[in-house]
Design a protein around this motif. Sequence first.
Motif, mmCIF file in Angstrom:
data_model
loop_
_atom_site.group_PDB
_atom_site.id
_atom_site.type_symbol
_atom_site.label_atom_id
_atom_site.label_comp_id
_atom_site.label_asym_id
_atom_site.label_seq_id
_atom_site.Cartn_x
_atom_site.Cartn_y
_atom_site.Cartn_z
ATOM 1 N N GLY A 112 12.383 -7.236 -3.749
ATOM 2 C CA GLY A 112 12.360 -8.359 -4.723
ATOM 3 C C GLY A 112 13.353 -9.199 -3.906
ATOM 4 N N GLY A 113 13.859 -8.708 -2.666
ATOM 5 C CA GLY A 113 15.200 -9.581 -1.856
ATOM 6 C C GLY A 113 14.305 -10.488 -0.938
ATOM 7 N N SER A 114 15.004 -11.039 -0.189
ATOM 8 C CA SER A 114 14.738 -12.150 0.766
ATOM 9 C C SER A 114 15.267 -11.913 2.252
ATOM 10 C CB SER A 114 15.391 -13.471 0.200
ATOM 11 O OG SER A 114 14.645 -13.790 -0.975
ATOM 12 N N LEU A 115 14.344 -12.417 3.220
ATOM 13 C CA LEU A 115 14.723 -12.289 4.562
ATOM 14 C C LEU A 115 14.328 -13.621 5.160
ATOM 15 C CD1 LEU A 115 14.302 -8.857 5.931
ATOM 16 C CD2 LEU A 115 16.285 -9.904 5.738
ATOM 17 N N ARG A 116 14.895 -14.219 6.082
ATOM 18 C CA ARG A 116 14.511 -15.372 6.884
ATOM 19 C C ARG A 116 14.559 -14.836 8.485
ATOM 20 N NH1 ARG A 116 17.361 -20.939 8.714
ATOM 21 N NH2 ARG A 116 15.244 -22.168 8.662
ATOM 22 N N LEU A 117 13.031 -14.995 9.082
ATOM 23 C CA LEU A 117 12.921 -14.637 10.433
ATOM 24 C C LEU A 117 12.938 -15.980 11.201
ATOM 25 C CD1 LEU A 117 9.939 -12.106 10.192
ATOM 26 C CD2 LEU A 117 12.184 -11.710 10.022
ATOM 27 N N VAL A 158 0.088 -13.294 9.312
ATOM 28 C CA VAL A 158 0.682 -13.596 7.941
ATOM 29 C C VAL A 158 0.642 -15.075 7.711
ATOM 30 C CG1 VAL A 158 2.923 -13.383 6.790
ATOM 31 C CG2 VAL A 158 2.318 -11.675 8.574
ATOM 32 N N ALA A 159 1.040 -15.785 8.598
ATOM 33 C CA ALA A 159 1.074 -17.476 8.291
ATOM 34 C C ALA A 159 0.936 -18.220 9.600
ATOM 35 C CB ALA A 159 2.385 -17.906 7.572
ATOM 36 N N ALA A 170 -1.854 -15.612 4.568
ATOM 37 C CA ALA A 170 -2.660 -14.772 4.325
ATOM 38 C C ALA A 170 -2.506 -14.532 2.551
ATOM 39 C CB ALA A 170 -2.143 -13.340 4.988
ATOM 40 N N ASP A 171 -3.670 -14.173 1.905
ATOM 41 C CA ASP A 171 -3.527 -14.204 0.678
ATOM 42 C C ASP A 171 -2.300 -13.397 0.123
ATOM 43 O OD1 ASP A 171 -7.032 -14.151 0.255
ATOM 44 O OD2 ASP A 171 -5.671 -15.753 0.505
ATOM 45 N N SER A 172 -2.029 -12.050 0.738
ATOM 46 C CA SER A 172 -1.256 -11.269 0.213
ATOM 47 C C SER A 172 0.315 -11.791 0.290
ATOM 48 C CB SER A 172 -1.115 -10.017 1.272
ATOM 49 O OG SER A 172 -0.797 -10.388 2.382
ATOM 50 N N VAL A 173 0.510 -13.142 0.748
ATOM 51 C CA VAL A 173 2.037 -13.369 0.888
ATOM 52 C C VAL A 173 2.052 -15.038 0.334
ATOM 53 C CG1 VAL A 173 2.410 -12.230 3.095
ATOM 54 C CG2 VAL A 173 1.757 -14.649 3.107
ATOM 55 N N LYS A 174 1.154 -15.388 -0.320
ATOM 56 C CA LYS A 174 1.027 -16.829 -0.673
ATOM 57 C C LYS A 174 1.951 -16.826 -2.009
ATOM 58 C CE LYS A 174 -3.482 -18.665 0.791
ATOM 59 N NZ LYS A 174 -4.829 -18.872 0.365
ATOM 60 N N GLY A 175 2.550 -17.925 -1.873
ATOM 61 C CA GLY A 175 3.638 -18.128 -2.967
ATOM 62 C C GLY A 175 4.942 -17.325 -2.671
ATOM 63 N N ARG A 176 4.864 -16.521 -1.628
ATOM 64 C CA ARG A 176 6.447 -15.708 -1.597
ATOM 65 C C ARG A 176 6.751 -15.958 -0.261
ATOM 66 N NH1 ARG A 176 6.026 -10.477 -0.876
ATOM 67 N NH2 ARG A 176 4.018 -10.483 -0.084
ATOM 68 N N PHE A 177 6.047 -16.350 0.653
ATOM 69 C CA PHE A 177 6.545 -16.737 2.065
ATOM 70 C C PHE A 177 6.427 -18.151 2.507
ATOM 71 C CE2 PHE A 177 5.761 -12.252 4.183
ATOM 72 C CZ PHE A 177 6.435 -11.559 3.241
ATOM 73 N N LEU A 199 10.009 -17.981 9.193
ATOM 74 C CA LEU A 199 9.351 -17.298 8.098
ATOM 75 C C LEU A 199 10.411 -16.930 7.157
ATOM 76 C CD1 LEU A 199 6.604 -16.613 6.975
ATOM 77 C CD2 LEU A 199 7.071 -14.062 8.096
ATOM 78 N N GLN A 200 10.560 -17.786 5.992
ATOM 79 C CA GLN A 200 11.108 -17.334 5.047
ATOM 80 C C GLN A 200 10.466 -16.590 3.831
ATOM 81 O OE1 GLN A 200 14.522 -18.114 3.941
ATOM 82 N NE2 GLN A 200 14.171 -16.898 2.246
ATOM 83 N N MET A 201 10.812 -15.203 3.631
ATOM 84 C CA MET A 201 10.336 -14.298 2.847
ATOM 85 C C MET A 201 10.924 -13.916 1.637
ATOM 86 S SD MET A 201 8.879 -11.785 5.937
ATOM 87 C CE MET A 201 10.468 -11.312 6.513
ATOM 88 N N ASN A 202 10.283 -14.291 0.520
ATOM 89 C CA ASN A 202 11.015 -14.012 -0.838
ATOM 90 C C ASN A 202 10.077 -13.102 -1.659
ATOM 91 O OD1 ASN A 202 12.883 -16.015 -0.155
ATOM 92 N ND2 ASN A 202 11.587 -17.668 -1.182
ATOM 93 N N LEU A 203 10.746 -12.464 -2.721
ATOM 94 C CA LEU A 203 10.057 -11.442 -3.402
ATOM 95 C C LEU A 203 9.622 -10.083 -2.549
ATOM 96 C CD1 LEU A 203 8.776 -13.719 -5.978
ATOM 97 C CD2 LEU A 203 10.719 -12.626 -6.210
ATOM 98 N N LEU A 204 10.279 -9.839 -1.896
ATOM 99 C CA LEU A 204 9.511 -9.086 -0.731
ATOM 100 C C LEU A 204 9.092 -7.532 -1.642
ATOM 101 C CD1 LEU A 204 12.003 -9.641 2.210
ATOM 102 C CD2 LEU A 204 9.533 -9.542 2.254
ATOM 103 N N LYS A 205 8.106 -6.834 -0.914
ATOM 104 C CA LYS A 205 7.634 -5.918 -1.538
ATOM 105 C C LYS A 205 7.724 -4.772 -0.557
ATOM 106 C CE LYS A 205 4.325 -8.649 -4.273
ATOM 107 N NZ LYS A 205 2.878 -9.029 -4.678
#
Length: 120
Positions: free
Chosen positions: A15-20, A48-49, A60-67, A80-86
Motif C-alpha cells: 500500500g506504500g509508495s516509492l519513486r524511482l 513496466v512502463a 503494463a496492465d498490472s500497474v495501470k492506475g498505480r504507476f 517512475l512513481q509507484m503507488n499502492l504497491l503490492k
Amino acid sequence: QAQLVESGGGLVQPGGSLRLSCSASGSIASINHMAWYRQAPGKERDLVAVVTSGGNTNYADSVKGRFTISRDNAKNTVYLQMNLLKPEDTAVYYCNAQIWLISGLVKNHWGQGTQVTVSS
C-alpha cells in the motif's frame, strides 16, 4: 558512450509508495524512448512502463492506475512513481533508454538495476 544511473529503490510496506529516478549522462545527442522494466527472481524481465520523446506513455496492465512514468528532457531523467504497491511488485527495476550518441550511433542502454521490495 552513455550511462544510466537509477536511484530510489528500497523496502516499503504493501500500500506504500516509492519513486524511482534514472538519469542519463555521457555523449548524448538526444534520447528517444525511456522505459522501466522489472525482473522478479526466476522470471523474465518485463516492461513496466514506457514514455516516448513526445511524452506518450504506455503501461503494463498490472500497474495501470498505480504507476506513473514521466520524464524531464532538460535533465535527461525518467521517473517512475509507484503507488499502492503490492508484494507482487517486488523485483529489480531497470531503466532503459534508446539514446542517439554524439558519434551518430543509436544504442539501447540499460541501468544497473535497483531493488524494490514490498513486504510487511
